[in-house]
Scaffold this active site. Sequence first.
Site, PDB file in Angstrom:
ATOM      1  N   ASP A 105       0.858  -1.190   0.000  1.00  0.00           N
ATOM      2  CA  ASP A 105       0.000   0.000   0.000  1.00  0.00           C
ATOM      3  C   ASP A 105       0.895   1.240   0.000  1.00  0.00           C
ATOM      4  O   ASP A 105       1.885   1.312   0.732  1.00  0.00           O
ATOM      5  CB  ASP A 105      -0.920   0.006   1.223  1.00  0.00           C
ATOM      6  CG  ASP A 105      -2.062   1.002   1.090  1.00  0.00           C
ATOM      7  OD1 ASP A 105      -3.217   0.577   0.991  1.00  0.00           O
ATOM      8  OD2 ASP A 105      -1.783   2.225   1.058  1.00  0.00           O
ATOM      9  N   ILE A 106       0.526   2.225  -0.836  1.00  0.00           N
ATOM     10  CA  ILE A 106       1.357   3.418  -0.996  1.00  0.00           C
ATOM     11  C   ILE A 106       1.302   4.312   0.247  1.00  0.00           C
ATOM     12  O   ILE A 106       2.189   5.134   0.482  1.00  0.00           O
ATOM     13  CB  ILE A 106       0.908   4.197  -2.269  1.00  0.00           C
ATOM     14  CG1 ILE A 106       2.039   5.042  -2.830  1.00  0.00           C
ATOM     15  CG2 ILE A 106      -0.324   5.039  -2.016  1.00  0.00           C
ATOM     16  CD1 ILE A 106       1.764   5.559  -4.232  1.00  0.00           C
ATOM     17  N   GLU A 117     -12.157   3.790  -1.598  1.00  0.00           N
ATOM     18  CA  GLU A 117     -11.632   4.865  -2.448  1.00  0.00           C
ATOM     19  C   GLU A 117     -11.367   4.383  -3.866  1.00  0.00           C
ATOM     20  O   GLU A 117     -11.610   5.098  -4.822  1.00  0.00           O
ATOM     21  CB  GLU A 117     -10.307   5.396  -1.869  1.00  0.00           C
ATOM     22  CG  GLU A 117     -10.494   6.250  -0.640  1.00  0.00           C
ATOM     23  CD  GLU A 117      -9.156   6.539   0.041  1.00  0.00           C
ATOM     24  OE1 GLU A 117      -8.099   6.373  -0.604  1.00  0.00           O
ATOM     25  OE2 GLU A 117      -9.194   6.893   1.227  1.00  0.00           O
ATOM     26  N   VAL A 118     -10.834   3.173  -3.978  1.00  0.00           N
ATOM     27  CA  VAL A 118     -10.509   2.642  -5.302  1.00  0.00           C
ATOM     28  C   VAL A 118     -11.592   1.622  -5.690  1.00  0.00           C
ATOM     29  O   VAL A 118     -11.772   0.616  -5.001  1.00  0.00           O
ATOM     30  CB  VAL A 118      -9.119   1.959  -5.303  1.00  0.00           C
ATOM     31  CG1 VAL A 118      -8.800   1.398  -6.678  1.00  0.00           C
ATOM     32  CG2 VAL A 118      -8.044   2.941  -4.855  1.00  0.00           C
ATOM     33  N   HIS A 161     -10.165  -5.041  -3.368  1.00  0.00           N
ATOM     34  CA  HIS A 161      -8.839  -5.288  -2.783  1.00  0.00           C
ATOM     35  C   HIS A 161      -9.001  -5.586  -1.307  1.00  0.00           C
ATOM     36  O   HIS A 161      -9.878  -5.020  -0.643  1.00  0.00           O
ATOM     37  CB  HIS A 161      -7.913  -4.077  -2.966  1.00  0.00           C
ATOM     38  CG  HIS A 161      -8.502  -2.783  -2.512  1.00  0.00           C
ATOM     39  ND1 HIS A 161      -9.452  -2.115  -3.245  1.00  0.00           N
ATOM     40  CD2 HIS A 161      -8.314  -2.042  -1.390  1.00  0.00           C
ATOM     41  CE1 HIS A 161      -9.811  -1.017  -2.595  1.00  0.00           C
ATOM     42  NE2 HIS A 161      -9.139  -0.955  -1.457  1.00  0.00           N
ATOM     43  N   ASN A 220     -13.193  -2.919   2.020  1.00  0.00           N
ATOM     44  CA  ASN A 220     -14.254  -1.907   1.976  1.00  0.00           C
ATOM     45  C   ASN A 220     -15.043  -2.002   0.675  1.00  0.00           C
ATOM     46  O   ASN A 220     -14.450  -2.153  -0.397  1.00  0.00           O
ATOM     47  CB  ASN A 220     -13.630  -0.507   2.072  1.00  0.00           C
ATOM     48  CG  ASN A 220     -12.791  -0.328   3.323  1.00  0.00           C
ATOM     49  OD1 ASN A 220     -13.157  -0.819   4.385  1.00  0.00           O
ATOM     50  ND2 ASN A 220     -11.673   0.365   3.199  1.00  0.00           N
TER      51      ASN A 220
HETATM   52  P1  AMP Z   1      -9.837   1.696   0.037  1.00  0.00           P
HETATM   53  O1  AMP Z   1     -10.216   2.878   0.867  1.00  0.00           O
HETATM   54  O2  AMP Z   1     -10.196   0.393   0.698  1.00  0.00           O
HETATM   55  O3  AMP Z   1     -10.379   1.799  -1.380  1.00  0.00           O
HETATM   56  O4  AMP Z   1      -8.248   1.709  -0.018  1.00  0.00           O
HETATM   57  C1  AMP Z   1      -7.509   2.092  -1.131  1.00  0.00           C
HETATM   58  C2  AMP Z   1      -6.067   1.899  -0.764  1.00  0.00           C
HETATM   59  O5  AMP Z   1      -5.291   1.952  -1.939  1.00  0.00           O
HETATM   60  C3  AMP Z   1      -5.518   2.966   0.192  1.00  0.00           C
HETATM   61  O6  AMP Z   1      -4.988   2.342   1.362  1.00  0.00           O
HETATM   62  C4  AMP Z   1      -4.420   3.643  -0.622  1.00  0.00           C
HETATM   63  O7  AMP Z   1      -3.300   4.022   0.142  1.00  0.00           O
HETATM   64  C5  AMP Z   1      -4.075   2.574  -1.639  1.00  0.00           C
HETATM   65  N1  AMP Z   1      -3.526   3.068  -2.901  1.00  0.00           N
HETATM   66  C6  AMP Z   1      -4.024   4.049  -3.680  1.00  0.00           C
HETATM   67  N2  AMP Z   1      -3.242   4.241  -4.774  1.00  0.00           N
HETATM   68  C7  AMP Z   1      -2.224   3.347  -4.664  1.00  0.00           C
HETATM   69  C8  AMP Z   1      -1.079   3.046  -5.465  1.00  0.00           C
HETATM   70  N3  AMP Z   1      -0.815   3.709  -6.603  1.00  0.00           N
HETATM   71  N4  AMP Z   1      -0.239   2.070  -5.046  1.00  0.00           N
HETATM   72  C9  AMP Z   1      -0.482   1.406  -3.900  1.00  0.00           C
HETATM   73  N5  AMP Z   1      -1.548   1.631  -3.103  1.00  0.00           N
HETATM   74  C10 AMP Z   1      -2.400   2.601  -3.471  1.00  0.00           C
END
Ligand code: AMP
Length: 136
Positions: A31-32, A94-95, A99, A86
């Site tokens: 995770d970034i 968020e994404v 995942h 989530n």
């Molecule tokens: P969620 O809120 O469950 O959708 O979490 C999305 C996660 O993706 C967060 O913990 C971010 O830090 C992670 N994330 C977003 N962009 C990247 C990226 N380019 N590389 C690695 N992790 C990422």
Amino acid sequence: MKEKTIFEKIIDREIPADILYEDQKHIVILDINPFEKGHILVIPKKNYETILDMSEEDFLDLQKIVLKFAKKVHSVFGGGLNVNQNNYKEANQEVPHVHFHIFPRTENKKLYHSENHTGKYTSEEEKKEIIENLKI
Ligand code: AMP
């Protein structure tokens, strides 16, 4: 055409990531923005938005990888361990690409604050109705 998610761009090597594992159906990355060091994401390559969109077979295959990495993270860091996932904005997704978060818990930081647990049932009747609605 639908815009690629950030994870599809990582899978397609359009943007960089720290890749720990990859097979035909999955990729595992750091995770970034880690909650703690060792925070990883287990991601199916197929762009399912949420687990509700997944086939049972793909979900179970994904869980095999989640379990392997949960054991690995715990063997490296010890302490506590969270496996978190989530679905939809209301749940802080968020994404929009499934995942699983796996991260060690070695610091005394709260993830779920008890003061936010406000979902109390207003009556026994309400609770019974919800139990009935949730039966499968
Ligand atoms: P969620 O809120 O469950 O959708 O979490 C999305 C996660 O993706 C967060 O913990 C971010 O830090 C992670 N994330 C977003 N962009 C990247 C990226 N380019 N590389 C690695 N992790 C990422």
